[in-house]
Design an enzyme around this catalytic site. Structure first.
Site, PDB file in Angstrom:
ATOM      1  N   HIS A 154       0.821  -1.223   0.000  1.00  0.00           N
ATOM      2  CA  HIS A 154       0.000   0.000   0.000  1.00  0.00           C
ATOM      3  C   HIS A 154       0.854   1.272   0.000  1.00  0.00           C
ATOM      4  O   HIS A 154       0.474   2.279   0.583  1.00  0.00           O
ATOM      5  CB  HIS A 154      -0.960   0.028   1.192  1.00  0.00           C
ATOM      6  CG  HIS A 154      -1.957  -1.083   1.187  1.00  0.00           C
ATOM      7  ND1 HIS A 154      -3.213  -0.954   0.646  1.00  0.00           N
ATOM      8  CD2 HIS A 154      -1.883  -2.340   1.657  1.00  0.00           C
ATOM      9  CE1 HIS A 154      -3.878  -2.099   0.787  1.00  0.00           C
ATOM     10  NE2 HIS A 154      -3.078  -2.959   1.394  1.00  0.00           N
ATOM     11  N   TYR A 192       0.812  -4.335  12.177  1.00  0.00           N
ATOM     12  CA  TYR A 192       0.747  -2.906  11.842  1.00  0.00           C
ATOM     13  C   TYR A 192       1.540  -2.053  12.824  1.00  0.00           C
ATOM     14  O   TYR A 192       2.173  -1.072  12.437  1.00  0.00           O
ATOM     15  CB  TYR A 192      -0.716  -2.437  11.739  1.00  0.00           C
ATOM     16  CG  TYR A 192      -1.379  -2.969  10.486  1.00  0.00           C
ATOM     17  CD1 TYR A 192      -1.595  -4.333  10.328  1.00  0.00           C
ATOM     18  CD2 TYR A 192      -1.764  -2.147   9.446  1.00  0.00           C
ATOM     19  CE1 TYR A 192      -2.177  -4.846   9.175  1.00  0.00           C
ATOM     20  CE2 TYR A 192      -2.348  -2.638   8.298  1.00  0.00           C
ATOM     21  CZ  TYR A 192      -2.555  -3.992   8.164  1.00  0.00           C
ATOM     22  OH  TYR A 192      -3.120  -4.494   7.028  1.00  0.00           O
ATOM     23  N   ASN A 217     -10.265  -2.816   2.424  1.00  0.00           N
ATOM     24  CA  ASN A 217      -9.947  -2.808   0.992  1.00  0.00           C
ATOM     25  C   ASN A 217     -11.209  -2.536   0.184  1.00  0.00           C
ATOM     26  O   ASN A 217     -12.314  -2.510   0.744  1.00  0.00           O
ATOM     27  CB  ASN A 217      -9.386  -4.180   0.568  1.00  0.00           C
ATOM     28  CG  ASN A 217      -7.916  -4.336   0.939  1.00  0.00           C
ATOM     29  OD1 ASN A 217      -7.223  -3.356   1.238  1.00  0.00           O
ATOM     30  ND2 ASN A 217      -7.434  -5.557   0.914  1.00  0.00           N
TER      31      ASN A 217
HETATM   32 FE1  HDE Z   1      -2.404  -4.816   5.448  1.00  0.00          FE
HETATM   33  N1  HDE Z   1      -0.596  -4.002   5.917  1.00  0.00           N
HETATM   34  N2  HDE Z   1      -1.760  -6.627   6.055  1.00  0.00           N
HETATM   35  N3  HDE Z   1      -4.183  -5.681   4.871  1.00  0.00           N
HETATM   36  N4  HDE Z   1      -3.078  -3.048   4.832  1.00  0.00           N
HETATM   37  C1  HDE Z   1      -0.251  -2.717   5.774  1.00  0.00           C
HETATM   38  O1  HDE Z   1       0.836  -1.449   7.403  1.00  0.00           O
HETATM   39  C2  HDE Z   1      -0.633  -6.860   6.747  1.00  0.00           C
HETATM   40  C3  HDE Z   1      -4.548  -6.972   5.072  1.00  0.00           C
HETATM   41  C4  HDE Z   1      -4.334  -2.738   4.392  1.00  0.00           C
HETATM   42  O2  HDE Z   1      -3.249   3.523   3.972  1.00  0.00           O
HETATM   43  C5  HDE Z   1       1.076  -2.397   6.396  1.00  0.00           C
HETATM   44  O3  HDE Z   1       1.169   0.729   7.852  1.00  0.00           O
HETATM   45  C6  HDE Z   1      -0.574  -8.244   7.165  1.00  0.00           C
HETATM   46  C7  HDE Z   1      -5.955  -7.140   4.901  1.00  0.00           C
HETATM   47  C8  HDE Z   1      -4.414  -1.349   4.041  1.00  0.00           C
HETATM   48  O4  HDE Z   1      -1.610   3.309   5.414  1.00  0.00           O
HETATM   49  C9  HDE Z   1       1.512  -3.736   7.008  1.00  0.00           C
HETATM   50  C10 HDE Z   1      -1.712  -8.818   6.685  1.00  0.00           C
HETATM   51  C11 HDE Z   1      -6.425  -5.898   4.575  1.00  0.00           C
HETATM   52  C12 HDE Z   1      -3.148  -0.835   4.302  1.00  0.00           C
HETATM   53  C13 HDE Z   1       0.370  -4.637   6.626  1.00  0.00           C
HETATM   54  C14 HDE Z   1      -2.455  -7.800   6.000  1.00  0.00           C
HETATM   55  C15 HDE Z   1      -5.305  -5.003   4.566  1.00  0.00           C
HETATM   56  C16 HDE Z   1      -2.336  -1.911   4.801  1.00  0.00           C
HETATM   57  C17 HDE Z   1       2.059  -1.717   5.502  1.00  0.00           C
HETATM   58  C18 HDE Z   1      -2.147 -10.271   6.828  1.00  0.00           C
HETATM   59  C19 HDE Z   1      -7.864  -5.491   4.238  1.00  0.00           C
HETATM   60  C20 HDE Z   1      -2.676   0.581   4.061  1.00  0.00           C
HETATM   61  C21 HDE Z   1       2.222  -0.321   6.032  1.00  0.00           C
HETATM   62  C22 HDE Z   1      -2.250 -10.711   8.176  1.00  0.00           C
HETATM   63  C23 HDE Z   1      -8.808  -5.758   5.320  1.00  0.00           C
HETATM   64  C24 HDE Z   1      -3.072   1.497   5.159  1.00  0.00           C
HETATM   65  C25 HDE Z   1       1.373  -0.242   7.170  1.00  0.00           C
HETATM   66  C26 HDE Z   1      -2.609   2.883   4.828  1.00  0.00           C
HETATM   67  C27 HDE Z   1      -1.005  -1.765   5.199  1.00  0.00           C
HETATM   68  C28 HDE Z   1       0.340  -5.915   6.999  1.00  0.00           C
HETATM   69  C29 HDE Z   1      -3.670  -8.084   5.356  1.00  0.00           C
HETATM   70  C30 HDE Z   1      -5.463  -3.617   4.242  1.00  0.00           C
HETATM   71  C31 HDE Z   1       2.866  -4.252   6.583  1.00  0.00           C
HETATM   72  C32 HDE Z   1       0.542  -8.877   7.943  1.00  0.00           C
HETATM   73  C33 HDE Z   1      -6.759  -8.434   5.069  1.00  0.00           C
HETATM   74  C34 HDE Z   1      -5.616  -0.609   3.493  1.00  0.00           C
HETATM   75  O5  HDE Z   1       1.607  -3.622   8.371  1.00  0.00           O
END
Ligand code: HDE
Length: 712
Positions: free
Chosen positions: A77, A364, A150
């Site tokens: 993202h 996060y 999402n």
């Molecule tokens: Fe994320 N995700 N994600 N994700 N995600 C990040 O956090 C992660 C997942 C989502 O505008 C990171 O600050 C893991 C689902 C959005 O700043 C990180 C897993 C959904 C955003 C991270 C998921 C998301 C992130 C990268 C599986 C939808 C951007 C930078 C367990 C429900 C937020 C940060 C923004 C961002 C990890 C799965 C949505 C690396 C480990 C499911 C919208 O922490």
């Protein structure tokens, strides 16, 4: 007197600490220490043509700051755009949740929403085929709540343990760092074809949802099942939905590819411009509520984030709306530094055991430590709650507060026991007391094991033209892979979803659908588990179709903010133009004049009109519809320019509405290879209202088959 002085300077300091906004208008340039700067253009040298001196602290401060301007971009993202706004509740839902944001209809809760693509890096183009992040920070009076979702209602994987594998497979391949912001490559399909749990989210990515027309025209989903907790401490399961007021609309893949070249900031610019123009994007917040006792009522597991709950089975109750009405002042300070954490909740909301959500609760916070440099990222202005915070956490990188007093521990007597604890009745957080009696095991629940029923439901629910786009997307993506065994494995899996879809894709790839595949399909299991029991179980058909999944059933009631290209040259008909543009503008559409050159053109009444874009600087893919007013001289001139012919043909090919008046008809006669005059969205000498109605429909997809061979 002296005391007063102290109080004043103290409160000034507090204000300075609290307010981090800086206005530069009318100010003198200083160093970071407040020293007034006299020259910022020349370094200190030993003589006019001599070497620069180490002594030059002004140069060092400026360059050091510059050297460290970048922070690590988000691992996923990274490419995002954001805006401020507010959330308002329509009616209290206190029967489900005790959260102030869901019970107090008089509140306007400030929000900050960030939209993003997933795979590309920070500078990647906006129109990648990808999931879009939809993250909202609610600054509530009980603390900050982040709904980090999402634009698709499900996720690729079921367990956080697989997230690094998923992301490593879709990111550029590690040996050559290619391709950027694209899933169409071998490693991604190698992974997808071995992890069948991905297939549901994957088919959504093959659909038009992955190439939205605008960030303002996409849905948002919290994905996981959360809990609502009411004041009696009763739990209901809940899934969150954002519904855009403008409906859900997408572009075609051909446009996406071209937009990435014509304006790689297309979505970012669109969001920014709409807010600047006062067309504030709005989404309604909806909830699907499932009573605690219905936990096992469904043929899928509520804790499985690869399954959606069809709205046809559990309706979405609309409870409030979000309006985005202010652009950020500074991209880095706000959009880049904002830190969303799914673990940020408030009393009235709680987690479930969804194993993906559980992993996110760790990830996060962890990622912010390296991204934002330490544990004090909550002190960055965009991340600060609107309520005061008090605790005994201390020090660390980037501490910008000055905690006072002798104690930094609890319990204490020296500070009167403060900060003291809050009772539950006073808003103290208390986790829902879920009963747990289980073995500690590393496995996947059998109830998560159906990977094909919902991709099939999704495909069945799409309109014909949407299904065609899905088939084209699979064909494109797999066509970009180099290894036939990966493509064949995918074909076998697509055939499990829908055999007609697989046939179309196989034809496009020039391959046969294999009758079996060599290796076990499902690698969602550990090495010691039996592979055979994980072969695709029979698909379930609990619903023939879910019409709410198709974009053909979205809203088609507005042309507000739609970009209308008007092509003109000297001598264009003012009478036609005025009638049309007045009507379009009344409906909130944005009119852009495109001419053979920049500057101005004269209409047939002799008035000068400022041009928005010379044809050389723009492309049809940046617009929603096309209007050509009459005017003999203008049309004769436009006919001589090849790029206008391309512009018109492309607008036709992308199934957009086209209106022409009088001599404008000669231009389309010259352009169209076959006759489109019977097309419902090609309007010749019709009333503005007919054009408006055609634009409202977004596209005339019935045209698709006829125009697919137009060579632009
Ligand atoms: Fe994320 N995700 N994600 N994700 N995600 C990040 O956090 C992660 C997942 C989502 O505008 C990171 O600050 C893991 C689902 C959005 O700043 C990180 C897993 C959904 C955003 C991270 C998921 C998301 C992130 C990268 C599986 C939808 C951007 C930078 C367990 C429900 C937020 C940060 C923004 C961002 C990890 C799965 C949505 C690396 C480990 C499911 C919208 O922490």
């Amino acid at each position: 007197m002296a005391n007063d002085k102290k109080t004043n300077s103290e409160s000034k300091k507090i204000n300075d600490l609290k307010s981090s906004e800086k206005e530069f208008k009318g100010s003198v340039m200083t160093t970071n220490q407040g020293l007034k700067v006299n020259d910022t253009n020349n370094s200190l040298k030993s003589g006019e043509r001599g070497s620069t001196l180490l002594e030059d602290f002004l140069l060092r401060e400026k360059i050091t700051s510059f050297d460290h301007e970048r922070i690590p971009e988000r691992i996923v993202h990274a490419r995002g755009s954001a805006a401020h706004g507010y959330f308002e509740l329509y009616e209290s839902i206190s029967q489900y949740s005790k959260a102030g944001i869901f019970t107090d209809v008089n509140r306007k809760t400030p929000v900050f929403a960030r939209f993003s693509t997933v795979a590309g890096s920070k500078g990647s183009p906006d129109l990648a085929r990808d999931v879009r992040g939809f993250a909202v920070k609610f600054y509530t009076q009980e603390g900050t709540w982040d709904l980090v979702g999402n634009n698709m209602p499900i996720f690729f994987i079921q367990d956080a343990m697989k997230f690094p594998d998923l992301i490593h497979s879709v990111k550029p391949e590690p040996n050559k760092e290619i391709p950027q912001a694209a899933s169409a490559h071998d490693t991604f399909y190698d992974f997808v074809s071995h992890a069948t749990e991905t297939l549901h989210n994957h088919i959504w990515v093959m659909s038009d949802r992955a190439i939205p027309r605008s960030l303002r025209m996409m849905e948002g989903f919290g994905i996981h099942t959360f809990r609502f907790i009411n004041s009696k401490n009763e739990s209901h399961f809940v899934r969150f939905h954002w519904k855009p007021k403008l409906g859900v609309h997408s572009i075609t893949w051909d446009e996406a590819v071209k937009i990435n070249g014509a304006d790689s900031d297309f979505h970012r610019r669109d969001l920014w411009d709409a807010i600047e123009a006062g067309h504030f994007p709005e989404w309604e917040l909806g909830v699907q509520i499932i009573p605690q006792e219905d936990e096992f009522k469904f043929e899928f597991d509520l804790l499985d984030p690869t399954k959606l709950i069809p709205e046809e089975m559990v309706p979405v109750k609309i409870i409030g709306k979000m309006v985005l009405n202010k652009n950020p002042e500074n991209f880095f300070a706000e959009t880049e530094q904002v830190a969303f954490l799914p673990g940020h909740i408030v009393p009235g909301i709680d987690f479930t055991n969804d194993p993906l959500l559980q992993g996110r609760l760790f990830s996060y916070r962890d990622t912010q430590l390296s991204r934002l440099g330490g544990p004090n990222f909550h002190q960055i202005p965009i991340n600060r709650p609107v309520v005061d915070t008090h605790n005994n956490q201390r020090d660390g990188m980037m501490q910008t507060e000055i905690p006072k007093g002798q104690t930094a521990y609890f319990p204490n007597s020296l500070t009167g026991g403060c900060p003291h604890l809050a009772k539950i009745a006073e808003g103290g957080f208390h986790s829902y007391e879920e009963r747990i009696d289980a073995k500690k095991i590393r496995t996947r629940s059998e109830s998560f094991n159906d990977h094909f029923s919902q991709p099939a439901l999704f495909y069945r629910s799409l309109a014909k033209w949407e299904q065609q786009h899905v088939a084209d997307a699979y064909t494109f993506e797999l066509g970009k892979c180099n290894h036939d065994h990966i493509k064949e494995r995918m074909l076998w899996l697509i055939a499990e979803i829908d055999s007609t879809l697989a046939k179309k894709v196989a034809e496009g790839l020039g391959l046969e659908i294999p009758t079996s595949i060599e290796q076990p399909v499902n690698q969602a299991i550990g090495a010691d588990e039996e592979v055979s029991k994980h072969q695709p179980p029979k698909k379930k058909n609990y619903l023939d179709q879910a019409p709410t999944l198709s974009q053909s059933n979205t809203k088609f009631d507005s042309i507000a903010t739609r970009q209308i290209a008007v092509i003109v040259a000297n001598g264009f008909s003012m009478k036609n133009f005025k009638k049309m543009s007045d009507a379009l503008e009344k409906e909130g559409a944005m009119i852009k004049l495109i001419a053979p050159h920049g500057g101005t053109v004269k209409c047939d009444e002799g008035m000068s009109h400022k041009i928005d874009a010379a044809i050389i600087t723009t492309e049809s893919v940046l617009f929603d519809a096309l209007y050509i007013p009459g005017g003999k001289d203008a049309v004769v001139k436009l006919m001589t320019e090849a790029k206008f012919i391309k512009f018109i043909n492309e607008t036709l090919k992308h199934c957009k509405a086209i209106a022409v008046d009088q001599e404008g008809e000669d231009l389309i006669d010259k352009t169209f290879a076959i006759n489109f005059k019977k097309d419902t969205a090609v309007l010749i000498n019709k009333e503005p209202i007919d054009f408006i109605n055609a634009i409202k429909k977004h596209r005339n997809w019935e045209r698709s088959e006829l125009v697919k061979d137009i060579p632009v």
